[in-house]
Design a protein around this motif. Structure first.
Motif, PDB file in Angstrom:
ATOM      1  N   ALA A  17       0.618  -1.259  -0.178  1.00  0.00           N
ATOM      2  CA  ALA A  17       0.239  -0.374   0.115  1.00  0.00           C
ATOM      3  C   ALA A  17       1.212   1.148   0.462  1.00  0.00           C
ATOM      4  O   ALA A  17       0.544   2.134  -0.787  1.00  0.00           O
ATOM      5  N   PRO A  18       1.840   1.545   0.677  1.00  0.00           N
ATOM      6  CA  PRO A  18       2.622   2.199   1.101  1.00  0.00           C
ATOM      7  C   PRO A  18       3.456   2.747  -0.366  1.00  0.00           C
ATOM      8  O   PRO A  18       3.823   3.922  -0.527  1.00  0.00           O
ATOM      9  N   ILE A  19       4.046   1.334  -0.674  1.00  0.00           N
ATOM     10  CA  ILE A  19       4.926   1.437  -1.788  1.00  0.00           C
ATOM     11  C   ILE A  19       3.691   1.964  -3.019  1.00  0.00           C
ATOM     12  O   ILE A  19       4.657   2.808  -3.973  1.00  0.00           O
ATOM     13  N   ALA A  20       2.706   1.326  -3.262  1.00  0.00           N
ATOM     14  CA  ALA A  20       2.011   1.850  -4.444  1.00  0.00           C
ATOM     15  C   ALA A  20       1.747   3.413  -4.793  1.00  0.00           C
ATOM     16  O   ALA A  20       2.040   4.114  -5.245  1.00  0.00           O
ATOM     17  N   ALA A  21       1.438   3.861  -3.331  1.00  0.00           N
ATOM     18  CA  ALA A  21       1.023   5.424  -3.013  1.00  0.00           C
ATOM     19  C   ALA A  21       1.923   6.244  -3.352  1.00  0.00           C
ATOM     20  O   ALA A  21       2.091   7.093  -4.307  1.00  0.00           O
ATOM     21  N   ALA A  22       3.836   5.167  -3.216  1.00  0.00           N
ATOM     22  CA  ALA A  22       5.048   6.289  -3.339  1.00  0.00           C
ATOM     23  C   ALA A  22       5.234   6.469  -4.506  1.00  0.00           C
ATOM     24  O   ALA A  22       5.666   7.127  -5.633  1.00  0.00           O
ATOM     25  N   PHE A  23       4.541   5.523  -5.364  1.00  0.00           N
ATOM     26  CA  PHE A  23       5.731   5.299  -6.885  1.00  0.00           C
ATOM     27  C   PHE A  23       3.903   6.087  -7.935  1.00  0.00           C
ATOM     28  O   PHE A  23       4.797   6.649  -8.649  1.00  0.00           O
ATOM     29  N   ASP A 168      10.810  -0.023   8.140  1.00  0.00           N
ATOM     30  CA  ASP A 168      10.062  -0.795   7.860  1.00  0.00           C
ATOM     31  C   ASP A 168       8.336   0.166   7.169  1.00  0.00           C
ATOM     32  O   ASP A 168       7.620   0.914   7.980  1.00  0.00           O
ATOM     33  N   VAL A 169       8.204  -0.645   5.912  1.00  0.00           N
ATOM     34  CA  VAL A 169       7.045   0.597   5.493  1.00  0.00           C
ATOM     35  C   VAL A 169       5.419  -0.234   6.436  1.00  0.00           C
ATOM     36  O   VAL A 169       4.916   0.955   5.697  1.00  0.00           O
ATOM     37  N   GLU A 351       9.134   5.960   0.988  1.00  0.00           N
ATOM     38  CA  GLU A 351      10.043   6.945   0.133  1.00  0.00           C
ATOM     39  C   GLU A 351      11.593   6.743  -0.053  1.00  0.00           C
ATOM     40  O   GLU A 351      11.274   7.045  -1.363  1.00  0.00           O
ATOM     41  N   ARG A 352      11.620   5.887   0.896  1.00  0.00           N
ATOM     42  CA  ARG A 352      13.292   6.106   0.779  1.00  0.00           C
ATOM     43  C   ARG A 352      13.191   4.805  -0.147  1.00  0.00           C
ATOM     44  O   ARG A 352      13.982   4.654  -0.387  1.00  0.00           O
TER      45      ARG A 352
END
Length: 361
Positions: A17-23, A168-169, A351-352
């Motif tokens: 979820a946070p990875i997709a949002a960051a992309f 940690d995401v 983000e990182r």
């Protein structure tokens, strides 16, 4: 930059979820491949809708099976996908069969592999998850570690040059959902029938193979939960339901009331409403820690050793071997006064991750 994310199980969807949002905040192309390792809607579909994750671009639909069958099915199904997409990175998450299969398939096609949540170690070689994470770390080109402890493990295995500390995401998504739940006025969690959310209760999960495959061990653990002095909301993973039925073990008795797995926001609300957590889940141990609820872990070890600091988490592999009063006191203990600290990062790990992939591409 084109990145293919390979996911297949509930914890990976939470991390996605946070990875997709960051992309989504960049011009990069992010392709989501869902292997279907968790094919139950309670463990998969609700996480896409509840966490705002884009629908998968590819769904492999591998379903259940033994470790070998499931890993092999993902390998066979994902091969043509990677050959067609030829991404700059294949990003694999955590420690499941999907993780290992995605990494091996990419390596065989000479595609760069990044492993999110690298460096975790239980040092229990009987755990399928331990095999998956160790093999993936040694195959991957970039190791995205969540903690200083994970970085130390990677360095000890000669992998320091490929490692990067990103945080940690899970913190990113857990804290966001916590704030959403609080902003909504702490709605009553969807607990199993028979449990009053306004009264003290324990939240429990039990699913790992080492706890569910042996009939005697599973019966002992269920009996220990049955004997607790507070109502126990047992959110039953399909593995637990299947094994209990196979072994003739009744789950819904004594203190225990059985319910279905919850969407992530529902799980966060349930943890926030609970007096404590009893689990064998790595993710739930950490969520309890982040949400300041005491946790009792039904395992002899944990990858998340930081949760043990200050008494927030206790390892109890065999609660049935403790005197009943001692087990009850431990499982229902109040939250420690010791602050938890921030060993898992500041909530900006995703983000990182994207920045690190950019720099290493």
């Amino acid at each position: 930059m084109k990145v293919v994310s390979v996911v297949g199980a509930r914890p990976q969807l939470v991390k996605l979820a946070p990875i997709a949002a960051a992309f989504a905040r960049t011009a990069h192309e992010h392709i989501i491949v869902h292997t279907g390792q968790h094919y139950d809607a309670d463990l998969s579909d609700v996480f896409f809708s509840g966490l705002g994750i884009p629908d998968p671009d590819v769904h492999l639909g591998v379903g259940s099976g033994s470790h070998g069958i499931q890993t092999g099915a993902v390998l066979a199904a994902i091969d043509p996908v990677l050959d067609r997409e030829k991404p700059d990175w294949v990003l694999v998450y955590g420690d499941t069969n999907s993780t290992l299969a995605g990494a091996v398939a990419a390596v065989k096609q000479h595609l760069p592999v990044a492993h999110l949540e690298a460096g975790l170690r239980s040092f229990n070689r009987r755990m399928p998850e331990e095999h998956n994470r160790v093999l993936t770390d040694h195959a991957a080109d970039l190791l995205l570690a969540p903690t200083d402890e994970a970085m130390r493990h990677l360095a000890a295995e000669g992998l320091a040059a490929r490692s990067a500390l990103v945080g940690d995401v899970m913190v990113d998504v857990c804290l966001r959902i916590r704030d959403d739940v609080r902003a909504d006025g702490h709605p009553a969690p969807a607990l199993p029938e028979g449990i009053d959310p306004t009264q003290p209760y324990l939240l429990a999960t039990l699913h790992r193979a080492e706890n569910t495959d042996d009939p005697r061990r599973l019966a002992d653990l269920v009996a220990a939960l049955n004997d607790l002095p507070l109502p126990v909301a047992l959110l039953a993973h399909p593995r637990l339901i299947a094994r209990a039925r196979e072994h003739g073990i009744k789950l819904d008795q004594g203190a225990v009331r059985v319910g279905r797995p919850l969407p992530y926001a529902g799980m966060v609300a349930a943890v926030l409403g609970a007096a404590g957590v009893v689990t064998d889940s790595g993710g739930l141990q950490k969520e309890a820690y982040l949400l300041h609820r005491p946790c009792t872990t039904l395992r002899p070890e944990t990858e998340w050793v930081e949760t043990l600091e200050g008494g927030w988490n206790h390892l109890v592999p065999d609660p049935h071997q403790l005197p009943e009063a001692a087990w009850a006191e431990l499982a229902t203990r109040p939250a420690p006064e010791t602050p938890t600290g921030t060993p898992y990062g500041d909530g900006r790990a995703a983000e990182r991750v994207v920045q690190t992939l950019e720099q290493q591409a």
